[in-house]
Enzyme design. Sequence first.
Site, PDB file in Angstrom:
ATOM      1  N   GLY A  44       0.780  -1.243   0.000  1.00  0.00           N
ATOM      2  CA  GLY A  44       0.000   0.000   0.000  1.00  0.00           C
ATOM      3  C   GLY A  44       0.806   1.285   0.000  1.00  0.00           C
ATOM      4  O   GLY A  44       0.392   2.280  -0.573  1.00  0.00           O
ATOM      5  N   ASP A 103      -5.798   2.258  10.382  1.00  0.00           N
ATOM      6  CA  ASP A 103      -7.234   2.033  10.564  1.00  0.00           C
ATOM      7  C   ASP A 103      -7.452   1.579  12.018  1.00  0.00           C
ATOM      8  O   ASP A 103      -7.538   2.418  12.913  1.00  0.00           O
ATOM      9  CB  ASP A 103      -7.652   0.987   9.515  1.00  0.00           C
ATOM     10  CG  ASP A 103      -9.137   0.710   9.496  1.00  0.00           C
ATOM     11  OD1 ASP A 103      -9.914   1.551   9.962  1.00  0.00           O
ATOM     12  OD2 ASP A 103      -9.530  -0.362   8.986  1.00  0.00           O
TER      13      ASP A 103
HETATM   14  P1  IMP Z   1      -5.171  -1.766  10.502  1.00  0.00           P
HETATM   15  O1  IMP Z   1      -4.366  -2.890  11.069  1.00  0.00           O
HETATM   16  O2  IMP Z   1      -6.654  -1.963  10.769  1.00  0.00           O
HETATM   17  O3  IMP Z   1      -4.728  -0.406  10.946  1.00  0.00           O
HETATM   18  O4  IMP Z   1      -5.088  -1.909   8.948  1.00  0.00           O
HETATM   19  C1  IMP Z   1      -4.161  -1.272   8.195  1.00  0.00           C
HETATM   20  C2  IMP Z   1      -4.135  -1.848   6.811  1.00  0.00           C
HETATM   21  O5  IMP Z   1      -5.470  -2.173   6.344  1.00  0.00           O
HETATM   22  C3  IMP Z   1      -3.604  -0.806   5.875  1.00  0.00           C
HETATM   23  O6  IMP Z   1      -2.206  -0.905   5.755  1.00  0.00           O
HETATM   24  C4  IMP Z   1      -4.344  -1.127   4.606  1.00  0.00           C
HETATM   25  O7  IMP Z   1      -3.627  -2.092   3.856  1.00  0.00           O
HETATM   26  C5  IMP Z   1      -5.660  -1.731   5.037  1.00  0.00           C
HETATM   27  N1  IMP Z   1      -6.745  -0.726   5.015  1.00  0.00           N
HETATM   28  C6  IMP Z   1      -7.389  -0.172   6.056  1.00  0.00           C
HETATM   29  N2  IMP Z   1      -8.326   0.717   5.661  1.00  0.00           N
HETATM   30  C7  IMP Z   1      -8.255   0.734   4.309  1.00  0.00           C
HETATM   31  C8  IMP Z   1      -8.968   1.479   3.289  1.00  0.00           C
HETATM   32  O8  IMP Z   1      -9.859   2.321   3.531  1.00  0.00           O
HETATM   33  N3  IMP Z   1      -8.606   1.217   2.012  1.00  0.00           N
HETATM   34  C9  IMP Z   1      -7.632   0.321   1.679  1.00  0.00           C
HETATM   35  N4  IMP Z   1      -6.943  -0.386   2.588  1.00  0.00           N
HETATM   36  C10 IMP Z   1      -7.258  -0.184   3.895  1.00  0.00           C
END
Ligand code: IMP
Length: 177
Positions: A44, A103
């Site tokens: 990403g 996120d």
């Molecule tokens: P976390 O562990 O929930 O913070 O997730 C982080 C990862 O989830 C990021 O590095 C993204 O790859 C993916 N992610 C979270 N939200 C989005 C979004 O709105 N669009 C695309 N990928 C997302």
Amino acid sequence: MGLNYDMEVLLSRKQIEYKVHELAQAISRDFAGEELVVVGILKGAFIFMADLVRWITVPVKLDFMDMSSYGSSTQSSGEVRILKDLETSIAGRNVLVVEDIVDTGLTLKYIVDILNQRHPLKLRICTLLDKPSRRKADMTPDYCGFVIPDYFVVGYGLDYDDKYRNFQDICILKQEV
Ligand code: IMP
Ligand code: MG
């Protein structure tokens, strides 16, 4: 690969470009006279990192990590595994972790815990996007481009099901038809 989707631009390429420049200036100021290992989290962050480092004025080394998360494509489970580790030793070095989006914060928390065990000098987090409303882990990025509401966004490196990373704007993915 279907190209039927309903998208709305949330952040235009111009807005992104301006913000990336601002972030690079802040980072360059904070690390003036020092060196940095910039660690991009694949896949990403690759476009954001490529743009960001071109505006950073202190000496940098670049490295990447790839993590797998066991969640679905739009939800992170917090169960993370290293698919590709760093090639650089970060002991005693300044490290800047570059993420596309924070996120729940679970992925980043896991990465930060691993990297801290390797005794970096300073460890800082730079994310382009932050969705603080969904946070589960106690994670505050040191540098953040945009705080956004709880939309699922794609483009500028961000994917849905590995698609749409090549969009120049960041778009809200409303539905896939
Ligand atoms: P976390 O562990 O929930 O913070 O997730 C982080 C990862 O989830 C990021 O590095 C993204 O790859 C993916 N992610 C979270 N939200 C989005 C979004 O709105 N669009 C695309 N990928 C997302
Ligand atoms: Mg992803």
